[in-house]
Design an enzyme around this catalytic site. Structure first.
Site, PDB file in Angstrom:
ATOM      1  CG  HIS A  26      32.404  60.011  42.719  1.00  0.00           C
ATOM      2  ND1 HIS A  26      33.721  60.322  42.875  1.00  0.00           N
ATOM      3  CD2 HIS A  26      32.179  60.128  41.402  1.00  0.00           C
ATOM      4  CE1 HIS A  26      34.268  60.622  41.711  1.00  0.00           C
ATOM      5  NE2 HIS A  26      33.346  60.503  40.811  1.00  0.00           N
ATOM      6  CG  HIS A  85      37.591  65.911  34.846  1.00  0.00           C
ATOM      7  ND1 HIS A  85      38.580  65.017  35.173  1.00  0.00           N
ATOM      8  CD2 HIS A  85      36.537  65.608  35.653  1.00  0.00           C
ATOM      9  CE1 HIS A  85      38.141  64.211  36.136  1.00  0.00           C
ATOM     10  NE2 HIS A  85      36.906  64.544  36.427  1.00  0.00           N
ATOM     11  CD  GLU A  87      34.794  61.419  37.668  1.00  0.00           C
ATOM     12  OE1 GLU A  87      34.313  60.622  38.491  1.00  0.00           O
ATOM     13  OE2 GLU A  87      35.172  62.568  37.972  1.00  0.00           O
ATOM     14  CG  ASP A  89      31.048  63.131  35.789  1.00  0.00           C
ATOM     15  OD1 ASP A  89      32.195  62.739  35.549  1.00  0.00           O
ATOM     16  OD2 ASP A  89      30.807  64.038  36.605  1.00  0.00           O
ATOM     17  CG  HIS A 153      37.278  65.323  41.620  1.00  0.00           C
ATOM     18  ND1 HIS A 153      36.919  64.099  42.143  1.00  0.00           N
ATOM     19  CD2 HIS A 153      36.666  65.408  40.440  1.00  0.00           C
ATOM     20  CE1 HIS A 153      36.084  63.486  41.334  1.00  0.00           C
ATOM     21  NE2 HIS A 153      35.914  64.252  40.294  1.00  0.00           N
ATOM     22  CG  ASP A 172      34.437  67.566  38.553  1.00  0.00           C
ATOM     23  OD1 ASP A 172      33.213  67.579  38.374  1.00  0.00           O
ATOM     24  OD2 ASP A 172      35.167  66.646  38.143  1.00  0.00           O
ATOM     25  CE1 TYR A 200      30.337  68.421  42.566  1.00  0.00           C
ATOM     26  CE2 TYR A 200      32.317  69.573  43.239  1.00  0.00           C
ATOM     27  CZ  TYR A 200      31.584  68.924  42.270  1.00  0.00           C
ATOM     28  OH  TYR A 200      32.102  68.783  41.013  1.00  0.00           O
ATOM     29  CG  HIS A 235      28.737  68.291  38.502  1.00  0.00           C
ATOM     30  ND1 HIS A 235      27.983  67.466  37.691  1.00  0.00           N
ATOM     31  CD2 HIS A 235      29.962  67.705  38.577  1.00  0.00           C
ATOM     32  CE1 HIS A 235      28.723  66.434  37.300  1.00  0.00           C
ATOM     33  NE2 HIS A 235      29.922  66.561  37.812  1.00  0.00           N
TER      34      HIS A 235
END
Length: 408
Positions: A26, A85, A87, A89, A153, A172, A200, A235
């Site tokens: 990001h 989620h 996203e 990644d 997020h 996340d 983070y 993560h």
């Protein structure tokens, strides 16, 4: 390749990927990261929670195979995919994994379903079962409960809770960008992991602080927060003891700060630098912590880590063509983008600048900080090289800023 899974509870395994070499996420710097996925073995069904980033599927597949071997199951068969989620990644290898188990069901929420189909056109004709807060899925002796967690997020984020063991798969939320050889927070110094979690949060979660406070209230009303015994994020490290990170998230979200000022500056010919150093001395004289960032070398992503728990900031830049020196621009944009005012912490700010002739940097910095939710209580501008009188004035203004945050 050969890679082992890690059993984190009876019938539950970490099967994620270690991304040792990545240094950016990001747009901010990281020392590597992990893409955590979890296999949950029920008596009737096996579920894979979340997925991995591009190029990481060989690790995922090897760990899944290892987990099945450890469970004494000859056939590798996933019955349920749960996607918290969308996203990339967490989803770039989703289709590749799903193709291996074409009869498996995919569970996610309605927003995540639409996001997945917008990003991966292969899924347009694939059924995605949608769930909402309060829905559950029985794997046979293991119950998974779903909780929507928008803006933690992304708007499509959700949590999955393994109810019998109190394991919250939080995606996340509660994570850190760390890539370490051991999987638990408790394997390392707590302050080291919390600092990574703070960076983070500051860079990824702070925008959703208002949503986070509401989510904590909702989890308490549902009786879930009291049942959480472990937090397994997507993560970084797994929290066997979730209390420190829950406490930290509550404080960060509600604007709990230290007697601390983050001083951010850039300079062309060292004039603004001299002002910054004098202001720092004034802050220190009041026994207030001062953290200094020189934007020729430092990154905005580290700046915001300290801004998060600071009661005040000081921002300085020389004037260049009636505007702030451009290198400070990334930091200003970052502060505005993250929206620290969602934490209800209206941090006090001092603006300072050295100009050559017409000036303009201080006025622009003040306007941008106010738009970003900071309370600019002072602005000071000098012409060319500061003399001793100017530096003494800078000292006094740093001291005054420090006094003002202690009075809160």
């Amino acid at each position: 390749m050969k890679a082992e899974s890690l059993k984190i509870a009876e019938g539950v395994y970490w099967v994620g990927a270690l991304h040792w070499d990545t240094r950016s996420f990001h747009g901010f710097s990281i020392p590597g990261t992990t893409y955590n996925c979890y296999l949950v073995f029920g008596d009737e069904k096996v579920a894979l929670i979340d997925n991995v980033y591009e190029g990481m599927s060989s690790q995922l597949n090897a760990r899944i195979k290892d987990a099945f071997e450890k469970e004494g199951r000859d056939e590798v068969k996933i019955d349920v995919f749960i996607q918290n989620h969308s996203e990339m990644d967490h989803t770039l290898c989703l289709w590749e994994t799903v193709e291996k188990f074409p009869e498996a069901e995919i569970y996610t929420n309605a927003k995540c379903s639409s996001f997945i189909k917008a990003q991966y056109h292969e899924f347009k004709n694939r059924e995605l079962k949608t769930v909402k807060t309060g829905d559950t899925l029985d794997l046979g002796g293991k119950t998974l409960a779903f909780v929507q967690a928008p803006m933690l997020h992304w708007p499509d984020s959700m949590f999955t809770m393994y109810m019998e063991e109190g394991i919250l798969f939080s995606n996340d939320a509660f994570g850190q960008h760390l890539c370490l050889s051991k999987r638990y927070v408790e394997d390392y110094d707590l302050s080291f992991v919390l600092n990574a979690a703070q960076k983070y949060y500051a860079n990824l979660v702070v925008f959703g602080s208002t949503s986070l406070i509401r989510k904590f209230d909702e989890l308490e009303d549902l009786g879930i927060i009291q049942k959480i015994k472990m937090i397994a994020p997507c993560h970084g490290q797994i929290w066997k003891n979730p209390e420190p990170i829950i406490k930290a998230y509550k404080e960060w979200a509600s604007g709990v700060c230290k007697d601390k000022i983050t001083l951010i500056y850039d300079t062309m010919h060292h004039s603004t630098q001299k002002m910054a150093h004098a202001i720092a001395e004034g802050i220190i004289s009041e026994d207030v912590e001062c953290v200094m960032y020189f934007m020729e070398e430092d990154g905005a992503d580290d700046v915001v880590n300290d801004v998060l728990d600071s009661k005040g900031i000081a921002v300085g830049a020389p004037t260049m063509m009636n505007k702030p020196f451009p290198r400070i621009g990334t930091t200003m944009y970052w502060l505005d983008c993250l929206n620290f005012k969602t934490t209800t912490s209206f941090k006090k700010a001092l603006v300072f600048s050295s100009k050559g002739w017409a000036g303009g940097a201080a006025k622009k910095l003040q306007s941008e900080l106010e738009n970003a939710g900071f309370d600019v209580i002072d602005s000071y501008e000098t012409t060319f090289v500061p003399d001793e009188d100017v530096l003494e004035e800078c000292f006094k203004r740093g001291k005054a800023l420090a006094k003002s945050i202690k009075e809160e």
